[in-house]
Write an enzyme that holds these catalytic residues in place. Structure first.
Site, short mmCIF file in Angstrom:
data_model
loop_
_atom_site.label_atom_id
_atom_site.label_comp_id
_atom_site.label_asym_id
_atom_site.label_seq_id
_atom_site.Cartn_x
_atom_site.Cartn_y
_atom_site.Cartn_z
N LEU A 7 -10.89 -2.99 3.28
CA LEU A 7 -9.96 -2.29 2.38
C LEU A 7 -8.87 -1.55 3.15
O LEU A 7 -9.16 -0.74 4.01
CB LEU A 7 -10.76 -1.29 1.53
CG LEU A 7 -9.95 -0.43 0.57
CD1 LEU A 7 -9.24 -1.27 -0.46
CD2 LEU A 7 -10.84 0.60 -0.06
N ASP A 8 -7.63 -1.83 2.83
CA ASP A 8 -6.47 -1.15 3.46
C ASP A 8 -6.42 -1.38 4.97
O ASP A 8 -5.72 -0.66 5.68
CB ASP A 8 -6.47 0.37 3.20
CG ASP A 8 -6.34 0.71 1.74
OD1 ASP A 8 -5.94 -0.18 0.96
OD2 ASP A 8 -6.62 1.85 1.38
N GLU A 9 -7.14 -2.36 5.46
CA GLU A 9 -7.23 -2.53 6.90
C GLU A 9 -6.73 -3.89 7.36
O GLU A 9 -6.92 -4.28 8.50
CB GLU A 9 -8.68 -2.34 7.37
CG GLU A 9 -9.24 -0.95 7.18
CD GLU A 9 -8.79 0.02 8.25
OE1 GLU A 9 -8.45 -0.42 9.35
OE2 GLU A 9 -8.76 1.23 7.95
N HIS A 58 0.84 -1.19 0.00
CA HIS A 58 0.00 0.00 0.00
C HIS A 58 0.88 1.24 0.00
O HIS A 58 1.83 1.35 0.76
CB HIS A 58 -0.92 0.01 1.22
CG HIS A 58 -1.94 1.11 1.13
ND1 HIS A 58 -1.70 2.37 1.61
CD2 HIS A 58 -3.17 1.14 0.59
CE1 HIS A 58 -2.76 3.13 1.38
NE2 HIS A 58 -3.67 2.42 0.77
#
Lengths: 276, 276, 276, 276
Positions: free
Chosen positions: C219-221, C184
């Site tokens: 998402l992104d977690e 990311h």
């Protein structure tokens, strides 16, 4: 445009240079200046937004600077040309080849010369000429003459020693003053010489490093461009240290090349001034 | 001398300034210049080796700069004066007090104001006045008026919030524009708000950071001066993260204060230009 | 051998495991153990110098561990297999391909799948199959079904998203639980979402980072494996930040992959335990 | 409880130790184990959640370990005691005194001994005894005998050389084996000896470091506990390097002391094993 000036210091140098630029209608985008007061030397790097109005920028600058002044004027679009010397290790070379391939190196690799024949394949994959110049059964003079013959067939600004494991003679190096860049496998001046990672292991250090420097006639003693380190610990074998060392060698050489190719590095008095 | 200039950009600014300095017999030791092309702004920091020949340096500089130019001229020996606001945590304050005590802070602490009474002892040990201004059973306006009354009894350049845990009103902050420096317990903009280390623990981050910034009316959103991080891992409890965080908070605030007190920081457009 | 155990905690687990290993004549070379006391979970990674005397190591270990225990036993020579998903950016992919080529990745790349057709050439240069699966004019379900069809033709342990710019559905991700690794382009949890470098530029941060994490339906977690940062400053344009970001993205993904491929990473409770 | 074991390696050591702990009803919270395969040595650090059921833990552990085993059992609440030796520089001492004052050092400072009388004031401010033992007009033996006399009046675990600028004799050091910790003003093994910052300046390095190590009879050659570096550049004068060096010396010594006081450091073969 990038304008680089190196000369003895005196009052009014910046005034003189910036006045010349203003009269040429050039706006200064960034300016870095340093005076080495011990040595009485002046260093200036200016980036300007346009070409000079007149074609006489060099002469105009000379007129406001001391006689000994070194003046470099380059367009940002002027790409440097380099030749890379290697032995067997692939890590630095491959990083250079991929950046070269994707046009992010800031220079164009003209050729790779190896004193072993093992890195031809990776050069072929990137369509970069590889020339094998063996050092075996030759004295240094003969070997270096063969190197020079190959080098003469290329136009280049810098020679990059990307893990080239032969020591070059003073005579060879002095022919390319401040144009030979080496990556050294240690945090100089620690662990000069052979087997630095074995030395680091024996000493039980907690950090290992790498050093990119210009090559001079003083082995491992040339002007340092960049150094970085990574942490290691008691679990690292000498072999693990070599692996970690390759990562840091690759990163340090890449950073040093970027600095040099962007005209950010001045050499003076066996040290560098880096406007990063 | 340190000369700092901030103004709208145009051709010839460096020429004008350096000409003025040369005419005053001042040799430029170091010069840092930056143009924010998006904003059309020009920033310059010059250090010169002597006092100007004439007493009219400010006027001479004004004459070669745009009307809106901000010009700061300071002697290097001019020490900044600061007031420190604290709550209960000692780590940043103690670091400031010891640097103050040994004359390495680059500023002199005039007083420490606490909204709790717990840090009086450490101030006493260093003979620095501590004033207790409780926030309890007061609305913000009353509390801040009491703060202002105390502040008015001191002469100071900056207010340092060294883990001061009250949010100051826009009205208060705007009275000290770009003069209030805060240390924030996270790598902004991550983990804005309360309990950042608990948040970091829950998220399982591998790095925690701290941010020193000027305080504006936007909570935690002022211009960032300095950020640093340290590695953490799965063995860190939230409490361990707090302990690690204190180390990094102390280091980041110390670095930011050095940069500010050496006149290396410009503020523009809610960001900083730092000539470090 | 590398033995990894993850289970609920109780007294005597290490005693049980190490007794089994000793009875198999296996000498423990390194052992890392961690108890997450909040969650009551036990994590163990052991490296041993030989193969077990009996062929029943798994059963013997099961007998001394709680019922729910997850037990992994692997030979160090067992190389992981991976498939890489990409879009247009080459930097992470090229780093993976060169490590793969020189056998230093710790895994073998089975294939590269691109939702654009731009990275075929670099894969060809390294003789790695490239499959183009366009997402255009398809809904997500159709696109992901095509991806799955291609994936099914390969045997692999992990899917690496090396700058794959499509968001995968929960349904897709849950089919490869803790086996999808993403890089990311920010120091999560800062700058979640699109244009993180533009966001970083606007905010005037002094550090930018990158985060490698397992992909979950959040998402992104997902669980963070590795994070690193580099310094930036006021001279960085958004474009410069992108360039700097590519360097750090490449380094962070490489580090995370090494950790995962060496069986050093456990996932629990949306966080990782990393025995580095 | 923290249990530390160091002995020659053989199969079954972890099994034996963990079995003893389990039989004492002790749950292992964290375990770090390392085998130095070259030296055939075994290192173990275990933290357990409770006191042993029996009072015979030491004997029970001895029974399952080789004869030469070194076994340390300590309660976490057992604070170390230290004496600090200084000369004139305040930075490391002040950091130790403030951590000591706020109970975050992990040890209690019993006394500070100075071979100059300049740091008495800062000790007084923190109510820590300062004893002045001049080295002037004395030979080393007389001076060290006076030091020993003072030391004998205190109970302590470690002697910290916090910028103590006298070289201690082999005889003195051997009386406190692995109990004397020094901060060295360079990134060892670079710049051994006097004026390391001047040496670093002359060499034009881009990083300077500091090293905390146990003192042995080999000057600057004892087991390294911790090393860190900071970046410097061409603008740093030797004096600036000294200032930067003080920051890194303070940080490195603080980190090393934390590691030692938390029983995370083993010494073997002139190197350290650090379970950080």
């Amino acid at each position: 445009m990038i304008i680089r000036i190196q000369c003895s210091d005196r009052v009014g140098l910046v005034a003189g240079v910036s006045d010349v630029l203003a009269k040429n209608g050039m706006n200064i985008e960034s300016m870095r200046e340093f005076v080495d007061r011990e040595a009485g030397k002046f260093f200036l790097r200016v980036t300007a937004d346009k070409e000079p109005a007149s074609g006489k920028l060099f002469d105009q600058l000379s007129a406001v600077l001391p006689e000994n002044a070194s003046i470099d004027i380059s367009r940002r679009t002027q790409e440097k040309k380099v030749v890379v010397l290697v032995t067997k290790e692939y890590h630095c070379l491959t990083d250079i080849l991929t950046r070269n391939h994707f046009n992010t190196l800031g220079a164009k690799v003209q050729a790779v010369i190896g004193n072993h024949n093992v890195l031809r394949d990776i050069c072929d994959r990137f369509n970069v000429p590889f020339i094998y110049v063996s050092h075996e059964e030759k004295n240094k003079e003969v070997f270096e003459n063969e190197l020079k013959t190959v080098l003469q067939s290329y136009s280049f600004d810098y020679i990059i020693l990307a893990k080239f494991m032969r020591i070059l003679s003073d005579e060879f190096v002095s022919g390319f003053f401040n144009r030979v860049i080496n990556i050294h496998h240690s945090f100089l001046p620690a662990f000069v010489g052979a087997s630095p990672y074995r030395q680091a292991f024996e000493r039980g250090v907690k950090l290992i490093g790498a050093t990119a420097h210009f090559v001079t006639n003083l082995l491992d003693e040339g002007p340092i461009i960049e150094q970085q380190i990574i942490r290691v610990n008691h679990t690292y074998t000498p072999r693990d240290m070599v692996v970690a060392g390759k990562e840091i060698e690759t990163a340090v050489l890449a950073k040093a090349l970027t600095l040099v190719f962007e005209d950010r590095v001045f050499v003076s008095n066996n040290k560098t001034v880096v406007f990063d």
